[in-house]
Enzyme design. Structure first.
Site, PDB file in Angstrom:
ATOM      1  N   GLY A   7       0.787  -1.232   0.000  1.00  0.00           N
ATOM      2  CA  GLY A   7       0.000   0.000   0.000  1.00  0.00           C
ATOM      3  C   GLY A   7       0.814   1.274   0.000  1.00  0.00           C
ATOM      4  O   GLY A   7       0.495   2.200   0.750  1.00  0.00           O
ATOM      5  N   GLY A  11      -1.122   8.275   0.631  1.00  0.00           N
ATOM      6  CA  GLY A  11      -1.187   8.496   2.081  1.00  0.00           C
ATOM      7  C   GLY A  11       0.089   8.199   2.832  1.00  0.00           C
ATOM      8  O   GLY A  11       1.206   8.522   2.384  1.00  0.00           O
ATOM      9  N   ILE A  12      -0.071   7.572   3.991  1.00  0.00           N
ATOM     10  CA  ILE A  12       1.060   7.246   4.861  1.00  0.00           C
ATOM     11  C   ILE A  12       2.060   6.351   4.140  1.00  0.00           C
ATOM     12  O   ILE A  12       3.280   6.532   4.260  1.00  0.00           O
ATOM     13  CB  ILE A  12       0.563   6.527   6.129  1.00  0.00           C
ATOM     14  CG1 ILE A  12      -0.413   7.402   6.902  1.00  0.00           C
ATOM     15  CG2 ILE A  12       1.731   6.142   7.032  1.00  0.00           C
ATOM     16  CD1 ILE A  12      -1.180   6.640   7.965  1.00  0.00           C
ATOM     17  N   GLY A  13       1.551   5.381   3.396  1.00  0.00           N
ATOM     18  CA  GLY A  13       2.424   4.447   2.702  1.00  0.00           C
ATOM     19  C   GLY A  13       3.330   5.138   1.706  1.00  0.00           C
ATOM     20  O   GLY A  13       4.519   4.790   1.584  1.00  0.00           O
ATOM     21  N   SER A 135      -4.680   0.510  14.458  1.00  0.00           N
ATOM     22  CA  SER A 135      -5.411   1.744  14.730  1.00  0.00           C
ATOM     23  C   SER A 135      -5.992   1.702  16.136  1.00  0.00           C
ATOM     24  O   SER A 135      -6.295   0.626  16.673  1.00  0.00           O
ATOM     25  CB  SER A 135      -6.544   1.916  13.720  1.00  0.00           C
ATOM     26  OG  SER A 135      -7.420   2.959  14.105  1.00  0.00           O
ATOM     27  N   TYR A 161     -13.992  -2.748  10.395  1.00  0.00           N
ATOM     28  CA  TYR A 161     -12.658  -2.138  10.447  1.00  0.00           C
ATOM     29  C   TYR A 161     -12.036  -2.274  11.835  1.00  0.00           C
ATOM     30  O   TYR A 161     -10.857  -2.634  11.967  1.00  0.00           O
ATOM     31  CB  TYR A 161     -12.755  -0.665  10.049  1.00  0.00           C
ATOM     32  CG  TYR A 161     -11.439   0.061  10.090  1.00  0.00           C
ATOM     33  CD1 TYR A 161     -10.463  -0.181   9.129  1.00  0.00           C
ATOM     34  CD2 TYR A 161     -11.170   1.002  11.085  1.00  0.00           C
ATOM     35  CE1 TYR A 161      -9.247   0.491   9.157  1.00  0.00           C
ATOM     36  CE2 TYR A 161      -9.962   1.681  11.127  1.00  0.00           C
ATOM     37  CZ  TYR A 161      -9.007   1.419  10.164  1.00  0.00           C
ATOM     38  OH  TYR A 161      -7.811   2.090  10.204  1.00  0.00           O
TER      39      TYR A 161
END
Length: 277
Positions: A7, A11-13, A135, A161
Site C-alpha cells: 500500500g 497516504g502514509i504508505g 489503529s 474495520y
C-alpha cells in the site's frame, strides 16, 4: 536494508516509501495499481529508482499474494523489513473471489498469508522486522469468530474495520511468540488520525465523523513518523510485540492483550488460508 511495503501509492504508505528509498538497498513496492506505482517510482531520484522493484499485489486476491511472495523470493535471498501498511474501510459488504469479507481479506488475511510466505526470507536477515499498521479503532472491536463474513449479522463498516485492526495487534503479538526466539521483531502501530482519502469509502456515522474531524487531522508526513521510527530504530527485545503510538509504546485494549484471542485468530487464519499456505 532490503524492505517490502504494501500500500505505498498513497497516504502514509507513500510518505514511508519515499523516506525509506534513500537508505534501502532494495525496496519492494507491493501495490495493485501499476500506473500509480510507476508514477511514484519516477518521482524518486534516478539512483533510488534503480533500487525499487514493483510487485503486483491485491490483498483481496490470495493467488496474487502467492505470486507476489514468489516474485520477491526470486529477486532476493533475504528481507530485513516487511511493512504491512495497506488497508481500508469499506462502506458496503463485499465477498472476495476467495470467499472472504473484503475488509478481513485486505486488512488481515492477505497480510497473514504474505508474511507467512516471506518468513523464510525474513529469518535470513540479521535483524528482521514485521511492522503492522493498526489503529486505535481496535478498542471498539466486537468480534464474532463464527460470523466473520457477516452472514448472520448486519454488516457495519466501522465494526468490520475495528475488528481487523484488533487482528493486526493480535497477529503482531503472535509473530513475536512464534518467531521471536529466531530473531524476528514484530510491532503494531497507530499512525494517528491522518488527513488522507481513507474515510471516503466508509459510510453512515463514521463518514460524518471523518468529515467533522478533518480540520483536526494530522498530515501523512506526521502519520508516517511512527512507521519510520520502528523501521529505522534498533529497539531492545523487551519491546518486541508491542503496540506503538507517537513513536512510543502504548497499552492496547485488554482484548488485544488476550492470548486466547490471538491463539484463536491464528488457528482460524490458518484454517481459512489452508489452500494457500
Amino acid at each position: 536494508m532490503k524492505i517490502a511495503i504494501t500500500g505505498p501509492t498513497s497516504g502514509i504508505g507513500e510518505i514511508t516509501f519515499k523516506k525509506l528509498a534513500s537508505s534501502a538497498e532494495q525496496l519492494f513496492l507491493l501495490a495493485r495499481n501499476k500506473e500509480k506505482a510507476t508514477q511514484l517510482i519516477s518521482e524518486l531520484p534516478k539512483a533510488h529508482q534503480e533500487k525499487v522493484i514493483f510487485v503486483p499485489l491485491d490483498l483481496a486476491d490470495l493467488d496474487s499474494v502467492i505470486k507476489a511472495s514468489e516474485l520477491i523470493k526470486s529477486q532476493s535471498d533475504f528481507l530485513d523489513i516487511l511493512i504491512n501498511n495497506a488497508g481500508g474501510i469499506f462502506n458496503k459488504k463485499h465477498i472476495t473471489k476467495d470467499g472472504f469479507e473484503l475488509s478481513l481479506s485486505a486488512n488481515h488475511l492477505g497480510h497473514f498469508l504474505l508474511t507467512h510466505h516471506l518468513m523464510d526470507l525474513l529469518l535470513k536477515s540479521k535483524s528482521p522486522k514485521v511492522i503492522n499498521l493498526s489503529s486505535e479503532a481496535h478498542r471498539a472491536a466486537k468480534v464474532n469468530f463464527e460470523d466473520l463474513n457477516y452472514e448472520k449479522s448486519n454488516y457495519a463498516s466501522f465494526n468490520a474495520y475495528a475488528n481487523v485492526k484488533l487482528f493486526n495487534i493480535l497477529f503482531t503479538k503472535s509473530l513475536k511468540e512464534k518467531y521471536g526466539e529466531k530473531g524476528l521483531q514484530s510491532f503494531a502501530l497507530h499512525p494517528g488520525v491522518v488527513k488522507t482519502n481513507f474515510g471516503q469509502e466508509s459510510g453512515g456515522i463514521f463518514k460524518l465523523f471523518w468529515k467533522l474531524a478533518t480540520p483536526f487531522m494530522i498530515t501523512p508526513e506526521e502519520g508516517a513518523k511512527t512507521t519510520l521510527y520502528l523501521a529505522q530504530t534498533t529497539l531492545p527485545n523487551s519491546f518486541n510485540g508491542y503496540y506503538f503510538k507517537n513513536s512510543k509504546p502504548l497499552t492496547p485494549s485488554s482484548t488485544a492483550r488476550s492470548k486466547e484471542m490471538r491463539d484463536q485468530l491464528w488457528s482460524l487464519s490458518e484454517e481459512k488460508l489452508a489452500k494457500w499456505l
